[in-house]
Every structure is written in C-alpha cells, then in structure tokens.
Design a protein around this motif. Structure first.
Motif, PDB file in Angstrom:
ATOM      1  N   LEU A  11      18.428 -28.144   6.185  1.00 40.69           N
ATOM      2  CA  LEU A  11      17.786 -28.332   7.485  1.00 40.69           C
ATOM      3  C   LEU A  11      17.029 -27.070   7.900  1.00 40.69           C
ATOM      4  O   LEU A  11      15.886 -27.131   8.354  1.00 40.69           O
ATOM      5  CB  LEU A  11      18.840 -28.701   8.534  1.00 40.69           C
ATOM      6  CG  LEU A  11      18.362 -29.030   9.936  1.00 40.69           C
ATOM      7  CD1 LEU A  11      17.612 -30.341   9.945  1.00 40.69           C
ATOM      8  CD2 LEU A  11      19.542 -29.095  10.880  1.00 40.69           C
ATOM      9  N   GLY A  12      17.652 -25.912   7.718  1.00 43.08           N
ATOM     10  CA  GLY A  12      16.996 -24.643   8.030  1.00 43.08           C
ATOM     11  C   GLY A  12      15.779 -24.403   7.169  1.00 43.08           C
ATOM     12  O   GLY A  12      14.733 -23.937   7.651  1.00 43.08           O
ATOM     13  N   ASP A  13      15.889 -24.714   5.865  1.00 41.76           N
ATOM     14  CA  ASP A  13      14.738 -24.557   4.971  1.00 41.76           C
ATOM     15  C   ASP A  13      13.585 -25.460   5.397  1.00 41.76           C
ATOM     16  O   ASP A  13      12.419 -25.049   5.374  1.00 41.76           O
ATOM     17  CB  ASP A  13      15.137 -24.871   3.523  1.00 41.76           C
ATOM     18  CG  ASP A  13      16.072 -23.835   2.920  1.00 41.76           C
ATOM     19  OD1 ASP A  13      16.156 -22.704   3.472  1.00 41.76           O
ATOM     20  OD2 ASP A  13      16.719 -24.150   1.906  1.00 41.76           O
ATOM     21  N   ASP A  14      13.913 -26.704   5.788  1.00 37.93           N
ATOM     22  CA  ASP A  14      12.880 -27.633   6.258  1.00 37.93           C
ATOM     23  C   ASP A  14      12.232 -27.121   7.539  1.00 37.93           C
ATOM     24  O   ASP A  14      11.014 -27.257   7.722  1.00 37.93           O
ATOM     25  CB  ASP A  14      13.469 -29.029   6.483  1.00 37.93           C
ATOM     26  CG  ASP A  14      13.902 -29.697   5.185  1.00 37.93           C
ATOM     27  OD1 ASP A  14      13.514 -29.213   4.090  1.00 37.93           O
ATOM     28  OD2 ASP A  14      14.646 -30.704   5.263  1.00 37.93           O
ATOM     29  N   LEU A  15      13.029 -26.544   8.423  1.00 35.01           N
ATOM     30  CA  LEU A  15      12.499 -25.972   9.663  1.00 35.01           C
ATOM     31  C   LEU A  15      11.527 -24.839   9.352  1.00 35.01           C
ATOM     32  O   LEU A  15      10.415 -24.787   9.889  1.00 35.01           O
ATOM     33  CB  LEU A  15      13.646 -25.470  10.544  1.00 35.01           C
ATOM     34  CG  LEU A  15      13.272 -24.581  11.726  1.00 35.01           C
ATOM     35  CD1 LEU A  15      12.422 -25.345  12.734  1.00 35.01           C
ATOM     36  CD2 LEU A  15      14.512 -24.027  12.388  1.00 35.01           C
ATOM     37  N   LEU A  16      11.939 -23.925   8.473  1.00 34.22           N
ATOM     38  CA  LEU A  16      11.082 -22.796   8.125  1.00 34.22           C
ATOM     39  C   LEU A  16       9.796 -23.248   7.435  1.00 34.22           C
ATOM     40  O   LEU A  16       8.711 -22.717   7.707  1.00 34.22           O
ATOM     41  CB  LEU A  16      11.849 -21.812   7.242  1.00 34.22           C
ATOM     42  CG  LEU A  16      13.018 -21.101   7.923  1.00 34.22           C
ATOM     43  CD1 LEU A  16      13.832 -20.302   6.918  1.00 34.22           C
ATOM     44  CD2 LEU A  16      12.532 -20.224   9.056  1.00 34.22           C
ATOM     45  N   ALA A  17       9.909 -24.250   6.570  1.00 36.25           N
ATOM     46  CA  ALA A  17       8.716 -24.773   5.896  1.00 36.25           C
ATOM     47  C   ALA A  17       7.757 -25.414   6.897  1.00 36.25           C
ATOM     48  O   ALA A  17       6.539 -25.236   6.803  1.00 36.25           O
ATOM     49  CB  ALA A  17       9.123 -25.782   4.818  1.00 36.25           C
ATOM     50  N   ALA A  18       8.293 -26.139   7.855  1.00 30.70           N
ATOM     51  CA  ALA A  18       7.454 -26.775   8.877  1.00 30.70           C
ATOM     52  C   ALA A  18       6.738 -25.724   9.726  1.00 30.70           C
ATOM     53  O   ALA A  18       5.558 -25.880  10.055  1.00 30.70           O
ATOM     54  CB  ALA A  18       8.300 -27.693   9.758  1.00 30.70           C
ATOM     55  N   VAL A  19       7.428 -24.640  10.059  1.00 29.90           N
ATOM     56  CA  VAL A  19       6.807 -23.569  10.844  1.00 29.90           C
ATOM     57  C   VAL A  19       5.705 -22.908  10.020  1.00 29.90           C
ATOM     58  O   VAL A  19       4.611 -22.629  10.530  1.00 29.90           O
ATOM     59  CB  VAL A  19       7.852 -22.542  11.312  1.00 29.90           C
ATOM     60  CG1 VAL A  19       7.200 -21.297  11.888  1.00 29.90           C
ATOM     61  CG2 VAL A  19       8.789 -23.174  12.341  1.00 29.90           C
ATOM     62  N   ARG A  20       5.964 -22.665   8.728  1.00 34.45           N
ATOM     63  CA  ARG A  20       4.956 -22.027   7.864  1.00 34.45           C
ATOM     64  C   ARG A  20       3.673 -22.850   7.782  1.00 34.45           C
ATOM     65  O   ARG A  20       2.578 -22.296   7.775  1.00 34.45           O
ATOM     66  CB  ARG A  20       5.512 -21.793   6.462  1.00 34.45           C
ATOM     67  CG  ARG A  20       6.248 -20.485   6.316  1.00 34.45           C
ATOM     68  CD  ARG A  20       6.544 -20.149   4.854  1.00 34.45           C
ATOM     69  NE  ARG A  20       7.465 -21.072   4.210  1.00 34.45           N
ATOM     70  CZ  ARG A  20       8.790 -21.022   4.341  1.00 34.45           C
ATOM     71  NH1 ARG A  20       9.341 -20.092   5.083  1.00 34.45           N
ATOM     72  NH2 ARG A  20       9.563 -21.884   3.726  1.00 34.45           N
ATOM     73  N   ARG A  21       3.826 -24.159   7.713  1.00 31.33           N
ATOM     74  CA  ARG A  21       2.632 -24.989   7.591  1.00 31.33           C
ATOM     75  C   ARG A  21       2.072 -25.434   8.947  1.00 31.33           C
ATOM     76  O   ARG A  21       1.074 -26.129   9.007  1.00 31.33           O
ATOM     77  CB  ARG A  21       2.885 -26.168   6.665  1.00 31.33           C
ATOM     78  CG  ARG A  21       3.868 -27.177   7.102  1.00 31.33           C
ATOM     79  CD  ARG A  21       3.977 -28.336   6.089  1.00 31.33           C
ATOM     80  NE  ARG A  21       4.892 -29.322   6.582  1.00 31.33           N
ATOM     81  CZ  ARG A  21       6.185 -29.332   6.372  1.00 31.33           C
ATOM     82  NH1 ARG A  21       6.733 -28.405   5.609  1.00 31.33           N
ATOM     83  NH2 ARG A  21       6.959 -30.264   6.888  1.00 31.33           N
ATOM     84  N   GLY A  22       2.749 -25.021  10.041  1.00 35.86           N
ATOM     85  CA  GLY A  22       2.251 -25.338  11.381  1.00 35.86           C
ATOM     86  C   GLY A  22       2.488 -26.777  11.794  1.00 35.86           C
ATOM     87  O   GLY A  22       1.789 -27.302  12.665  1.00 35.86           O
ATOM     88  N   ASP A  23       3.466 -27.426  11.218  1.00 35.35           N
ATOM     89  CA  ASP A  23       3.807 -28.813  11.556  1.00 35.35           C
ATOM     90  C   ASP A  23       4.853 -28.776  12.669  1.00 35.35           C
ATOM     91  O   ASP A  23       6.063 -28.849  12.419  1.00 35.35           O
ATOM     92  CB  ASP A  23       4.335 -29.531  10.311  1.00 35.35           C
ATOM     93  CG  ASP A  23       4.498 -31.028  10.506  1.00 35.35           C
ATOM     94  OD1 ASP A  23       4.426 -31.503  11.669  1.00 35.35           O
ATOM     95  OD2 ASP A  23       4.700 -31.724   9.493  1.00 35.35           O
ATOM     96  N   TRP A  24       4.390 -28.671  13.890  1.00 38.79           N
ATOM     97  CA  TRP A  24       5.273 -28.424  15.032  1.00 38.79           C
ATOM     98  C   TRP A  24       6.136 -29.627  15.379  1.00 38.79           C
ATOM     99  O   TRP A  24       7.257 -29.459  15.870  1.00 38.79           O
ATOM    100  CB  TRP A  24       4.466 -27.935  16.229  1.00 38.79           C
ATOM    101  CG  TRP A  24       3.643 -26.749  15.842  1.00 38.79           C
ATOM    102  CD1 TRP A  24       2.285 -26.646  15.838  1.00 38.79           C
ATOM    103  CD2 TRP A  24       4.130 -25.506  15.314  1.00 38.79           C
ATOM    104  NE1 TRP A  24       1.892 -25.422  15.355  1.00 38.79           N
ATOM    105  CE2 TRP A  24       3.006 -24.697  15.029  1.00 38.79           C
ATOM    106  CE3 TRP A  24       5.380 -24.996  15.050  1.00 38.79           C
ATOM    107  CZ2 TRP A  24       3.116 -23.420  14.507  1.00 38.79           C
ATOM    108  CZ3 TRP A  24       5.489 -23.716  14.528  1.00 38.79           C
ATOM    109  CH2 TRP A  24       4.370 -22.938  14.263  1.00 38.79           C
ATOM    110  N   ALA A  25       5.670 -30.839  15.097  1.00 39.73           N
ATOM    111  CA  ALA A  25       6.492 -32.030  15.368  1.00 39.73           C
ATOM    112  C   ALA A  25       7.734 -32.025  14.469  1.00 39.73           C
ATOM    113  O   ALA A  25       8.857 -32.290  14.932  1.00 39.73           O
ATOM    114  CB  ALA A  25       5.674 -33.302  15.157  1.00 39.73           C
ATOM    115  N   VAL A  26       7.553 -31.706  13.195  1.00 44.35           N
ATOM    116  CA  VAL A  26       8.683 -31.648  12.264  1.00 44.35           C
ATOM    117  C   VAL A  26       9.590 -30.469  12.624  1.00 44.35           C
ATOM    118  O   VAL A  26      10.819 -30.597  12.627  1.00 44.35           O
ATOM    119  CB  VAL A  26       8.203 -31.557  10.802  1.00 44.35           C
ATOM    120  CG1 VAL A  26       9.356 -31.264   9.858  1.00 44.35           C
ATOM    121  CG2 VAL A  26       7.500 -32.843  10.399  1.00 44.35           C
TER     122      VAL A  26
END
Length: 184
Positions: A11-26
């Motif tokens: 879950l944390g990895d998915d959060l960090l990946a979403a922030v890196r790509r700017g996918d704020w909804a995810v």
C-alpha cells in the motif's frame, strides 16, 4: 514479516508511486485506506499492528520528504502522512501495559540489575551475566509491560525501572530468586 506488514508495505509503495506520477486520486485513495486501517487498529486495541503502521507511515513520509522539489500536491500528502504518524504515535503511547505474566524468566535478572539505578544494555549484561541478545530481547518486553523506561544517551540507550509501585515478578524460579521488587 507479517501478512499485515506485507500488505501495508505494498500500500505504501502504491502511494509513493502515485505521488511520483502525480496521480492524486490514487494517492488519496491509498492514504485513505492507510488511515482507515490505522483507525481500525486503534479502535481494536491492536498495539502490535500499530507498530507496523508507525513503520510504514515513517517509511512513506521519509521517501516523500527526500524528493527533490515535491510540489504543493505532494507536500499536502506529506502533511497527511505526518498527521497519520502523529495519531498512530499518540495511540501507541496510550496503549495499556502488557501483563507481566508473559515475561520471560530473564526479566527478573534484568529488573534486579536495574534496582541499583539506570544502566545501559552493556552494563546490564555485565551485571546479570546474560548475553547481549537476551538483554536486548527482554528490554522491549519490560517496556511494554510498563516496568522499564528507556531514553537515548549518545549512541547508547539508558534503561531504568519505572517509578511507583511494586513490581510482581512472574515466576519464583527466576535466576535472582526474588518474587517481589520494591520500586521507589
């Protein structure tokens, strides 16, 4: 690693990946899931799980903090992680002490060594004759039971008996042979 820790790490990895790509909804969905699960652990009194939440939120917070020029949206998620970490830390600090019935037999020797005053782990090893691994294993149990408090002192940690009351040693067959320690 427990199943919960593995799931929260993902879950944390998915959060960090979403922030890196700017996918704020995810990113927001992952943060919400993390917060809901932490709240469930708090309400359920699952103190062992709260330690996992503390590690995961610290890991994510550190990773976001180290980004070069994270931007306002990432900073907002960083603030939310910080808030979640504060809530988890507050819940962990108000966890009732564990029962002394689950303490290992080496607890009596460590408690007796601490009767004479605060000591570092190497000093406890010297005073008790136990191995560093045994002392290092029992100290977290004693802290969780509310019998010992610890604080950093340079590169070492100092340990002392928690003040106030009588400490019941769980087994009369302890190395020290005592069944009660008076803490003053």
């Amino acid at each position: 690693m427990s199943a919960l820790e593995a799931a929260l790490r993902t879950l944390g990895d998915d959060l960090l990946a979403a922030v890196r790509r700017g996918d704020w909804a995810v990113a927001d969905a992952e943060l919400e899931t993390l917060a809901q699960e932490a709240a469930a652990a708090i309400v359920g009194g699952r103190s062992d799980d709260l330690a996992v939440f503390a590690r995961i939120t610290a890991r994510c917070h550190t990773a976001l903090s180290l980004q070069d020029d994270p931007g306002g949206d990432a900073m907002q998620r960083l603030g939310q992680l910080r808030m979640l970490a504060v809530i988890v830390a507050a819940a962990r600090s108000h966890t009732p002490p564990r029962s002394t019935d689950v303490l290992s037999p080496t607890a009596g020797a460590v408690l007796s060594a601490l009767k004479s005053g605060p000591r570092t782990c190497p000093a406890i090893v010297e005073a008790t004759g136990l191995s560093a691994e045994q002392v290092g294993g029992i100290l977290p149990e004693l802290r969780a039971a509310g019998l010992v408090r610890s604080w950093p002192a340079g590169r070492l940690t100092v340990n002392a008996l928690e003040l106030g009351g009588i400490v019941q040693i769980p087994s009369p067959a302890l190395a020290t042979g005592c069944t009660h320690l008076s803490v003053t």
